[in-house]
Design a protein around this motif. Sequence first.
Motif, PDB file in Angstrom:
ATOM      1  N   ARG A  18      69.353  36.918  18.486  1.00 19.69           N
ATOM      2  CA  ARG A  18      70.491  37.154  19.669  1.00 19.69           C
ATOM      3  C   ARG A  18      71.206  36.735  18.749  1.00 19.69           C
ATOM      4  NH1 ARG A  18      68.967  39.591  24.003  1.00 19.69           N
ATOM      5  NH2 ARG A  18      66.877  39.345  23.945  1.00 19.69           N
ATOM      6  N   ILE A  19      72.375  36.431  19.078  1.00 12.03           N
ATOM      7  CA  ILE A  19      73.806  35.765  19.511  1.00 12.03           C
ATOM      8  C   ILE A  19      74.005  35.017  20.509  1.00 12.03           C
ATOM      9  CG2 ILE A  19      76.509  36.484  19.223  1.00 12.03           C
ATOM     10  CD1 ILE A  19      76.327  39.261  17.411  1.00 12.03           C
ATOM     11  N   VAL A  20      74.252  33.435  19.873  1.00  9.33           N
ATOM     12  CA  VAL A  20      73.975  32.734  21.062  1.00  9.33           C
ATOM     13  C   VAL A  20      75.722  31.555  21.120  1.00  9.33           C
ATOM     14  CG1 VAL A  20      71.330  32.412  20.438  1.00  9.33           C
ATOM     15  CG2 VAL A  20      73.412  31.103  19.680  1.00  9.33           C
ATOM     16  N   ALA A  21      76.295  32.452  20.113  1.00 15.69           N
ATOM     17  CA  ALA A  21      77.623  31.422  20.585  1.00 15.69           C
ATOM     18  C   ALA A  21      78.545  32.020  19.385  1.00 15.69           C
ATOM     19  CB  ALA A  21      76.935  29.378  20.445  1.00 15.69           C
ATOM     20  N   LEU A  22      79.774  32.645  19.878  1.00 16.98           N
ATOM     21  CA  LEU A  22      81.522  32.683  19.157  1.00 16.98           C
ATOM     22  C   LEU A  22      82.094  30.868  19.797  1.00 16.98           C
ATOM     23  CD1 LEU A  22      82.122  35.853  20.428  1.00 16.98           C
ATOM     24  CD2 LEU A  22      80.674  35.178  18.309  1.00 16.98           C
ATOM     25  N   GLY A  23      83.052  31.015  18.417  1.00 16.07           N
ATOM     26  CA  GLY A  23      83.373  29.438  18.818  1.00 16.07           C
ATOM     27  C   GLY A  23      83.907  29.190  17.167  1.00 16.07           C
ATOM     28  N   GLU A  24      84.089  27.601  16.838  1.00 14.72           N
ATOM     29  CA  GLU A  24      84.248  27.501  15.763  1.00 14.72           C
ATOM     30  C   GLU A  24      82.352  26.261  15.309  1.00 14.72           C
ATOM     31  OE1 GLU A  24      86.432  22.819  13.981  1.00 14.72           O
ATOM     32  OE2 GLU A  24      87.214  24.692  15.704  1.00 14.72           O
ATOM     33  N   ALA A  25      81.777  26.390  14.300  1.00 14.47           N
ATOM     34  CA  ALA A  25      80.922  26.160  14.266  1.00 14.47           C
ATOM     35  C   ALA A  25      80.948  24.323  14.279  1.00 14.47           C
ATOM     36  CB  ALA A  25      79.922  26.568  12.245  1.00 14.47           C
ATOM     37  N   PRO A  26      79.828  23.705  15.062  1.00 12.09           N
ATOM     38  CA  PRO A  26      79.844  22.440  14.273  1.00 12.09           C
ATOM     39  C   PRO A  26      79.962  21.655  12.822  1.00 12.09           C
ATOM     40  CG  PRO A  26      77.219  22.880  15.076  1.00 12.09           C
ATOM     41  CD  PRO A  26      78.834  24.048  14.801  1.00 12.09           C
ATOM     42  N   PRO A  27      80.670  20.925  12.390  1.00  9.24           N
ATOM     43  CA  PRO A  27      79.987  20.150  11.361  1.00  9.24           C
ATOM     44  C   PRO A  27      79.011  20.518  10.623  1.00  9.24           C
ATOM     45  CG  PRO A  27      81.550  18.274  12.576  1.00  9.24           C
ATOM     46  CD  PRO A  27      80.639  19.830  13.393  1.00  9.24           C
ATOM     47  N   ALA A  28      79.157  20.708   8.856  1.00  8.05           N
ATOM     48  CA  ALA A  28      77.762  20.600   7.993  1.00  8.05           C
ATOM     49  C   ALA A  28      77.216  19.832   8.021  1.00  8.05           C
ATOM     50  CB  ALA A  28      78.940  21.370   6.545  1.00  8.05           C
ATOM     51  N   GLY A  29      75.666  19.503   8.501  1.00  9.51           N
ATOM     52  CA  GLY A  29      75.260  18.693   7.852  1.00  9.51           C
ATOM     53  C   GLY A  29      74.270  19.095   8.203  1.00  9.51           C
ATOM     54  N   ASP A  30      73.293  19.221   9.281  1.00 11.97           N
ATOM     55  CA  ASP A  30      71.641  20.052   9.206  1.00 11.97           C
ATOM     56  C   ASP A  30      71.142  21.095  10.090  1.00 11.97           C
ATOM     57  OD1 ASP A  30      70.268  17.829   8.602  1.00 11.97           O
ATOM     58  OD2 ASP A  30      70.130  16.538  10.935  1.00 11.97           O
ATOM     59  N   THR A  31      73.026  21.648  10.086  1.00  4.93           N
ATOM     60  CA  THR A  31      72.898  22.893  11.089  1.00  4.93           C
ATOM     61  C   THR A  31      73.062  24.043   9.564  1.00  4.93           C
ATOM     62  OG1 THR A  31      74.373  22.061  12.568  1.00  4.93           O
ATOM     63  CG2 THR A  31      74.628  24.690  12.381  1.00  4.93           C
ATOM     64  N   PRO A  32      72.417  24.740   9.744  1.00  6.01           N
ATOM     65  CA  PRO A  32      72.905  25.899   9.151  1.00  6.01           C
ATOM     66  C   PRO A  32      73.639  26.647   9.039  1.00  6.01           C
ATOM     67  CG  PRO A  32      70.305  25.980  10.248  1.00  6.01           C
ATOM     68  CD  PRO A  32      71.106  25.228  10.636  1.00  6.01           C
ATOM     69  N   ARG A  33      74.425  26.845   7.962  1.00 10.60           N
ATOM     70  CA  ARG A  33      75.239  27.705   7.557  1.00 10.60           C
ATOM     71  C   ARG A  33      75.063  28.610   6.464  1.00 10.60           C
ATOM     72  NH1 ARG A  33      79.775  23.758   9.679  1.00 10.60           N
ATOM     73  NH2 ARG A  33      81.123  25.127   8.602  1.00 10.60           N
ATOM     74  N   LEU A  34      76.269  29.814   6.618  1.00  7.21           N
ATOM     75  CA  LEU A  34      76.088  30.425   5.866  1.00  7.21           C
ATOM     76  C   LEU A  34      77.617  31.135   5.921  1.00  7.21           C
ATOM     77  CD1 LEU A  34      74.871  32.700   3.853  1.00  7.21           C
ATOM     78  CD2 LEU A  34      74.865  34.747   5.609  1.00  7.21           C
ATOM     79  N   ASP A  35      78.316  31.088   4.819  1.00  5.79           N
ATOM     80  CA  ASP A  35      79.454  31.143   4.143  1.00  5.79           C
ATOM     81  C   ASP A  35      80.115  32.598   4.521  1.00  5.79           C
ATOM     82  OD1 ASP A  35      82.289  31.289   3.724  1.00  5.79           O
ATOM     83  OD2 ASP A  35      82.497  30.316   2.642  1.00  5.79           O
ATOM     84  N   VAL A  36      80.736  33.333   5.092  1.00  8.09           N
ATOM     85  CA  VAL A  36      80.803  34.773   5.512  1.00  8.09           C
ATOM     86  C   VAL A  36      82.670  35.014   5.751  1.00  8.09           C
ATOM     87  CG1 VAL A  36      79.074  35.281   6.411  1.00  8.09           C
ATOM     88  CG2 VAL A  36      80.695  35.377   7.625  1.00  8.09           C
ATOM     89  N   ALA A  37      82.788  34.318   4.629  1.00  3.95           N
ATOM     90  CA  ALA A  37      84.731  34.473   4.658  1.00  3.95           C
ATOM     91  C   ALA A  37      85.175  35.797   3.872  1.00  3.95           C
ATOM     92  CB  ALA A  37      85.000  33.503   3.619  1.00  3.95           C
ATOM     93  N   GLY A  38      85.730  35.725   4.468  1.00  2.00           N
ATOM     94  CA  GLY A  38      85.769  37.733   4.273  1.00  2.00           C
ATOM     95  C   GLY A  38      85.479  38.409   5.007  1.00  2.00           C
ATOM     96  N   ALA A  39      84.700  38.178   5.557  1.00  2.00           N
ATOM     97  CA  ALA A  39      83.616  39.411   5.688  1.00  2.00           C
ATOM     98  C   ALA A  39      83.830  39.867   7.408  1.00  2.00           C
ATOM     99  CB  ALA A  39      82.130  39.242   5.601  1.00  2.00           C
ATOM    100  N   ARG A  40      83.820  40.713   8.125  1.00  2.00           N
ATOM    101  CA  ARG A  40      83.779  41.150   9.347  1.00  2.00           C
ATOM    102  C   ARG A  40      82.737  41.683   9.629  1.00  2.00           C
ATOM    103  NH1 ARG A  40      89.249  45.587   9.739  1.00  2.00           N
ATOM    104  NH2 ARG A  40      89.960  43.354   9.755  1.00  2.00           N
ATOM    105  N   VAL A  41      81.916  40.611  11.411  1.00  2.00           N
ATOM    106  CA  VAL A  41      80.845  40.362  11.551  1.00  2.00           C
ATOM    107  C   VAL A  41      80.575  41.215  12.679  1.00  2.00           C
ATOM    108  CG1 VAL A  41      79.784  38.692  12.512  1.00  2.00           C
ATOM    109  CG2 VAL A  41      80.632  38.108  10.572  1.00  2.00           C
ATOM    110  N   VAL A  42      79.557  41.827  12.833  1.00  2.00           N
ATOM    111  CA  VAL A  42      79.830  42.717  14.432  1.00  2.00           C
ATOM    112  C   VAL A  42      78.528  42.735  14.548  1.00  2.00           C
ATOM    113  CG1 VAL A  42      81.625  44.423  13.515  1.00  2.00           C
ATOM    114  CG2 VAL A  42      79.646  45.001  12.415  1.00  2.00           C
ATOM    115  N   PRO A  43      77.665  43.145  15.913  1.00  2.06           N
ATOM    116  CA  PRO A  43      76.167  43.027  15.545  1.00  2.06           C
ATOM    117  C   PRO A  43      76.046  43.862  15.307  1.00  2.06           C
ATOM    118  CG  PRO A  43      77.329  43.418  17.843  1.00  2.06           C
ATOM    119  CD  PRO A  43      78.103  43.339  16.959  1.00  2.06           C
TER     120      PRO A  43
END
Length: 87
Positions: free
Chosen positions: A34-59
């Motif tokens: 499930r998509i649980v939030a939209l907005g600005e991701a928290p700072p990097a650290g323990d939060t898993p992140r995937l850089d999708v720069a340049g991509a378009r994100v749709v469900p």
Amino acid sequence: MTRTPTTPSWLVGGQVLSPAGEWLDLDVAVAGERIVALGEAPPAGDTPRLDVAGARVVPGLIETHVHGMLAHDVADATPEALAAIGA
């Protein structure tokens, strides 16, 4: 860190399609399926992140559209045909 379905992962740097059909620069948090939030991701650290720069994100939606199988068709409308297709 062990990730569970309740720990969101963030897709960062992409563009999100709004309900109005506009492309917005938002990060997307996903937990489990499930998509649980939209907005600005928290700072990097323990939060898993995937850089999708340049991509378009749709469900992603998958429809399993089936008219029949195993020599049976839904249009047959017999209990045997529907049971075989359902199995």
